[in-house]
Design an enzyme around this catalytic site. Structure first.
Site, PDB file in Angstrom:
ATOM      1  CG  PHE A  46      -2.637  -0.729   0.510  1.00  0.00           C
ATOM      2  CD1 PHE A  46      -2.534  -1.250  -0.367  1.00  0.00           C
ATOM      3  CD2 PHE A  46      -3.223  -0.689   1.806  1.00  0.00           C
ATOM      4  CE1 PHE A  46      -4.030  -2.147  -0.420  1.00  0.00           C
ATOM      5  CE2 PHE A  46      -4.695  -1.813   1.675  1.00  0.00           C
ATOM      6  CZ  PHE A  46      -4.767  -2.061   0.854  1.00  0.00           C
ATOM      7  CG  HIS A 168      10.933 -12.064  -4.060  1.00  0.00           C
ATOM      8  ND1 HIS A 168       9.731 -11.256  -4.405  1.00  0.00           N
ATOM      9  CD2 HIS A 168      11.648 -12.078  -4.851  1.00  0.00           C
ATOM     10  CE1 HIS A 168      10.157 -10.712  -5.683  1.00  0.00           C
ATOM     11  NE2 HIS A 168      11.169 -11.370  -5.780  1.00  0.00           N
ATOM     12  CG  ASP A 295       3.027  -9.415  -5.612  1.00  0.00           C
ATOM     13  OD1 ASP A 295       2.999  -8.129  -4.841  1.00  0.00           O
ATOM     14  OD2 ASP A 295       3.707  -9.885  -5.853  1.00  0.00           O
TER      15      ASP A 295
END
Ligand code: DOR
Ligand code: ZN
Length: 412
Positions: A46, A168, A295
């Site tokens: 965000f 990741h 995502d």
């Protein structure tokens, strides 16, 4: 009290549903809407603090509700990165301020970014964070962990703190070598060659080994290749605590989509082949994939049109996640029960969240095109624009408050 009358349940029955609330609302949906638990999106960016021109929690919260999402887990690749007590506290303060301005009490949890020089923060902050995010390969922002000893220590400390390590998983060394190899090529599809599947496979292997070594809980984010799925499936069979996420863009797009979308569909990890896409769907069916996270990684259209090398990686997705899955349900690719498991109940149990009574009411028969102008995300575009999808959220109930989603208003 909120009384939703004549709502369809997953089992197909039509009944009344009561939610405790200070507001008195009666909503008679006349059997036309279906009740689902509201979604948890365990993977959003965000952009607060530092890149609020792409998204902030005012626009992000509206986008979440429009997508039937009432809980988000936000990633730490901010500016500054969220890697310490002070950056975490500061970030939380800004988020609360932004949410208060739009009067949306969105439920949220924050990841702490693993940083070599701040590893001691993991234990200290354990009650304030949802997990530790490790970038094994660099993506948007400066977070990356290339030192094997620091990576090892991260897993050890997270295991001691009983925290999930979300990775990741792309190997930085391979990424850098291949970036050199293909230097100067500007066609955006080169992205899938540079961030080759070998980078993802190697990193997932390494993360699974570390999870096994420390009995740590591992959450492999945005799994994109058939080989990663095989590794995760085997690890699960061997009792290693590994969980896996798929994203809508890897499920609904593949390498062929560069032709139409160019750099707009440049993301990390990159789009893969149709066979990988099929392997992901199979992994959803057999339970290897535990969750679907958007995502949601907004960048402005202007930024996405920069030439390859300057163009940021990432696509928005929080608003289209549920409509894409409901449309897939109509195409018999997934059941409604599975959608609920992947977007809510599995995440609740993996992260041991307290259950809440937030719901989303969906119109399974509504056919609507994804339109950029209708999106609430500040970035204002979607790689799914132009798709006609069947099945859309109409009302989202968050903490006993009803939010109406459709832009044109909805009449039963
Ligand atoms: O495509 C991506 N975008 N992958 C990531 O890992 C980060 C994200 C972003 O923050 O833009
Ligand atoms: Zn991400």
């Amino acid at each position: 009290m909120i009384k939703i009358k004549n709502v369809k349940t997953l089992s197909g029955k039509v009944e009344d549903h009561i939610i405790q609330s200070d507001h008195d609302v009666v909503l008679d949906v006349q059997g036309k809407l279906t009740l689902l638990p509201a979604l948890i999106d365990a993977h959003v960016h965000f952009r607060t603090p530092g890149a609020e021109h792409k998204e902030d929690w005012q626009s992000g919260a509206q986008a979440a509700l429009a997508g039937g999402v009432t809980t988000v887990f936000d990633m730490p690749n901010n500016i500054p990165a969220c890697i310490s007590q002070s950056t975490l506290d500061e970030k939380k303060k800004t988020i609360d301020h932004q949410l208060a301005q739009v009067k949306i009490p969105l439920r949220y949890y924050l990841y702490l970014g693993a940083d070599q020089s701040h590893l001691e923060e993991i234990g200290k902050l354990r009650s304030k964070i949802i997990g530790v995010k490790v970038y094994m390969g660099a993506s948007t922002g400066g977070l990356v962990m290339t030192d094997p000893a620091a990576l090892d220590r991260t897993f050890q400390m997270a295991a001691q703190a009983d925290l999930i390590v979300a990775v990741h998983a792309e190997d930085e060394k391979i990424l850098q070598e291949r970036a050199q190899l293909f230097k100067g090529i500007t066609d955006p599809s080169i992205h899938s060659q540079i961030r080759d599947r070998a980078a993802a496979i190697k990193a997932v292997n390494q993360a699974i080994d570390l999870a096994e070594k420390y009995s740590a809980q591992l959450f492999v984010l945005h799994v994109s290749t058939a080989e990663e799925i095989d590794l995760i499936r085997k690890a699960k069979q061997n009792g290693i605590l590994v969980y896996a996420e798929a994203t809508p863009h890897h499920l609904f797009l593949n390498e062929n989509d560069y032709r139409k979308w160019g750099s707009l569909v440049q993301m990390n990890p990159p789009l893969r082949t149709r066979e990988d896409q099929e392997a992901l769907w199979e992994a959803i069916r057999d339970g290897t994939i535990d969750s679907i996270g958007s995502d949601h990684a907004p960048h402005t259209l202007e930024e996405k049109k920069f030439p390859y090398g300057s163009c940021p990686a990432g696509v928005p997705g929080i608003e289209t996640l549920l409509p894409l899955l409901l449309d897939a349900y109509h195409q018999k690719m997934i059941t409604l029960e599975k959608i609920v498991a992947l977007t809510r109940t599995n995440i609740e149990s993996i992260f041991r969240l307290e259950h809440n009574d937030d719901v989303v009411l969906v119109d399974l028969e509504k056919i609507q095109e994804v339109r950029n102008e209708a999106l609430k995300t500040k970035c204002g575009w979607s790689p799914f624009a132009g798709r006609k999808l069947r099945g859309w959220p109409v009302y989202t109930v968050l903490k006993g408050q009803v939010f109406h989603n459709t832009e044109e208003g909805y009449t039963i």
